[in-house]
Design an enzyme around this catalytic site. Structure first.
Site, PDB file in Angstrom:
ATOM      1  N   GLU A   5       0.828  -1.210   0.000  1.00  8.71           N
ATOM      2  CA  GLU A   5       0.000   0.000   0.000  1.00  8.71           C
ATOM      3  C   GLU A   5       0.860   1.257   0.000  1.00  8.71           C
ATOM      4  OE1 GLU A   5      -2.662   1.358  -0.484  1.00  8.71           O
ATOM      5  OE2 GLU A   5      -4.390   0.494   0.527  1.00  8.71           O
ATOM      6  N   ASP A   6       0.320   2.324  -0.544  1.00 12.12           N
ATOM      7  CA  ASP A   6       1.019   3.593  -0.498  1.00 12.12           C
ATOM      8  C   ASP A   6       0.933   4.227   0.889  1.00 12.12           C
ATOM      9  OD1 ASP A   6      -1.724   3.935  -0.794  1.00 12.12           O
ATOM     10  OD2 ASP A   6      -1.597   5.404  -2.399  1.00 12.12           O
TER      11      ASP A   6
ATOM     12  N   ASP B 166      -4.287   5.332   6.245  1.00 10.11           N
ATOM     13  CA  ASP B 166      -4.786   6.530   6.902  1.00 10.11           C
ATOM     14  C   ASP B 166      -5.752   6.085   8.009  1.00 10.11           C
ATOM     15  OD1 ASP B 166      -5.327   9.286   7.224  1.00 10.11           O
ATOM     16  OD2 ASP B 166      -6.882   9.282   5.709  1.00 10.11           O
TER      17      ASP B 166
ATOM     18  N   PHE C 108      -1.955  16.127   4.666  1.00 11.81           N
ATOM     19  CA  PHE C 108      -2.248  15.575   3.345  1.00 11.81           C
ATOM     20  C   PHE C 108      -0.958  15.552   2.545  1.00 11.81           C
ATOM     21  CE2 PHE C 108      -3.799  15.246  -0.951  1.00 11.81           C
ATOM     22  CZ  PHE C 108      -4.752  14.249  -0.800  1.00 11.81           C
TER      23      PHE C 108
ATOM     24  N   ARG D 108       0.690  12.274  -8.927  1.00 10.32           N
ATOM     25  CA  ARG D 108       1.187  10.932  -8.617  1.00 10.32           C
ATOM     26  C   ARG D 108       2.619  10.773  -9.125  1.00 10.32           C
ATOM     27  NH1 ARG D 108      -3.095   7.674  -6.958  1.00 10.32           N
ATOM     28  NH2 ARG D 108      -5.117   8.081  -7.901  1.00 10.32           N
TER      29      ARG D 108
HETATM   30  P1  IMP Z   1      -7.973   4.793   4.563  1.00 10.38           P
HETATM   31  O1  IMP Z   1      -9.084   3.825   4.359  1.00 10.38           O
HETATM   32  O2  IMP Z   1      -8.457   6.052   5.245  1.00 10.38           O
HETATM   33  O3  IMP Z   1      -6.777   4.219   5.267  1.00 10.38           O
HETATM   34  O4  IMP Z   1      -7.608   5.267   3.114  1.00 10.38           O
HETATM   35  C1  IMP Z   1      -6.383   5.122   2.569  1.00 10.38           C
HETATM   36  C2  IMP Z   1      -6.404   5.657   1.157  1.00 10.38           C
HETATM   37  O5  IMP Z   1      -6.779   7.046   1.146  1.00 10.38           O
HETATM   38  C3  IMP Z   1      -5.022   5.590   0.571  1.00 10.38           C
HETATM   39  O6  IMP Z   1      -4.793   4.369  -0.085  1.00 10.38           O
HETATM   40  C4  IMP Z   1      -4.995   6.790  -0.338  1.00 10.38           C
HETATM   41  O7  IMP Z   1      -5.523   6.428  -1.596  1.00 10.38           O
HETATM   42  C5  IMP Z   1      -5.929   7.785   0.324  1.00 10.38           C
HETATM   43  N1  IMP Z   1      -5.177   8.754   1.155  1.00 10.38           N
HETATM   44  C6  IMP Z   1      -5.130   8.825   2.494  1.00 10.38           C
HETATM   45  N2  IMP Z   1      -4.351   9.831   2.924  1.00 10.38           N
HETATM   46  C7  IMP Z   1      -3.885  10.424   1.804  1.00 10.38           C
HETATM   47  C8  IMP Z   1      -3.002  11.555   1.591  1.00 10.38           C
HETATM   48  O8  IMP Z   1      -2.481  12.223   2.508  1.00 10.38           O
HETATM   49  N3  IMP Z   1      -2.738  11.851   0.293  1.00 10.38           N
HETATM   50  C9  IMP Z   1      -3.280  11.165  -0.762  1.00 10.38           C
HETATM   51  N4  IMP Z   1      -4.096  10.099  -0.600  1.00 10.38           N
HETATM   52  C10 IMP Z   1      -4.393   9.741   0.683  1.00 10.38           C
HETATM   53 MG    MG Z   2      -4.572   3.599  -1.894  1.00 15.73          MG
END
Ligand code: IMP
Ligand code: MG
Length: 190
Positions: free
Chosen positions: A97-98, A101, A150, A163
């Site tokens: 995963e990138d 969050d 962010f 990206r």
């Molecule tokens: P989660 O379900 O809230 O953990 O969502 C994670 C996803 O939200 C990641 O895979 C990203 O695609 C997006 N995301 C969360 N934080 C950021 C950020 O700071 N920048 C860009 N994308 C984010």
């Molecule tokens: Mg993602």
């Protein structure tokens, strides 16, 4: 550098950290053939670099998922837009995963994959934004702890932009970026 964003993790820091992660994963999975599962689209940059640092017979597969609106409001309900091509039964799955969050997307994905009876499921994320975690998760491999900001670049987008930035930037002023979405284009030339 603009005031809209500041450098958080530079390309050289990212490269070095991925080398370390690759070495660790290579050791941990010695004798096995893990399948790396990448979540489109943000994770592919990291996957491409990490993959080449893992000195084992690994395969890759992709999944595309979308949340219903905002994480909090959807509360982890996720739709599979594109599923894996191959069965992961009895395989060692490593989700790449990138960023994690709230963790809601990943918690859902893990539950879907576990139902397919893999030998193991672990997570390797480049960034861990742990301050915002809602779903408790065990992240086996983490590149960097990420502040509650962010971030864009190295796969991470702001409305599909940026990206392709080689570095990871923290957006200081998301409202300013929303008003002027091209504000970070100079970073692409840096
Ligand atoms: P989660 O379900 O809230 O953990 O969502 C994670 C996803 O939200 C990641 O895979 C990203 O695609 C997006 N995301 C969360 N934080 C950021 C950020 O700071 N920048 C860009 N994308 C984010
Ligand atoms: Mg993602």
């Amino acid at each position: 550098m603009s005031d809209v964003a500041t450098l958080l993790f530079g390309r050289e820091d990212i490269r070095r950290r991925i080398e370390e992660l690759g070495r660790t994963i290579t050791g941990d999975y010695a004798g096995r053939e893990p399948v790396l599962v990448s979540v489109l689209r943000g994770g592919v940059m990291f996957l491409a670099d990490l993959f080449r640092e893992i000195r084992l017979p690994v395969s890759v597969d992709f999944m595309s998922i979308s949340r219903y609106g905002d994480a909090q409001e959807s509360f982890g309900r996720v739709r599979i837009l594109q599923d894996l091509d191959r069965d992961v039964g009895d395989r060692d799955v490593l989700i790449v995963e990138d960023i994690v969050d709230t963790g809601l997307t990943l918690a859902y994905l893990i539950s879907v994959l576990r139902a397919r009876r893999p030998a193991s499921v672990e997570v390797c994320t480049l960034l861990d934004k742990s301050a915002r975690r809602i779903a408790p998760l065990e992240l086996r491999y983490v590149g960097f702890d990420c502040p509650d900001r962010f971030v864009v670049g190295y796969g991470l987008d702001f409305r599909e932009r940026y990206r392709n930035l080689p570095d990871i930037l923290a957006v200081e002023d998301p409202a300013a970026l929303a008003d002027a979405p091209d504000a970070l284009l100079p970073h692409l030339l840096a």
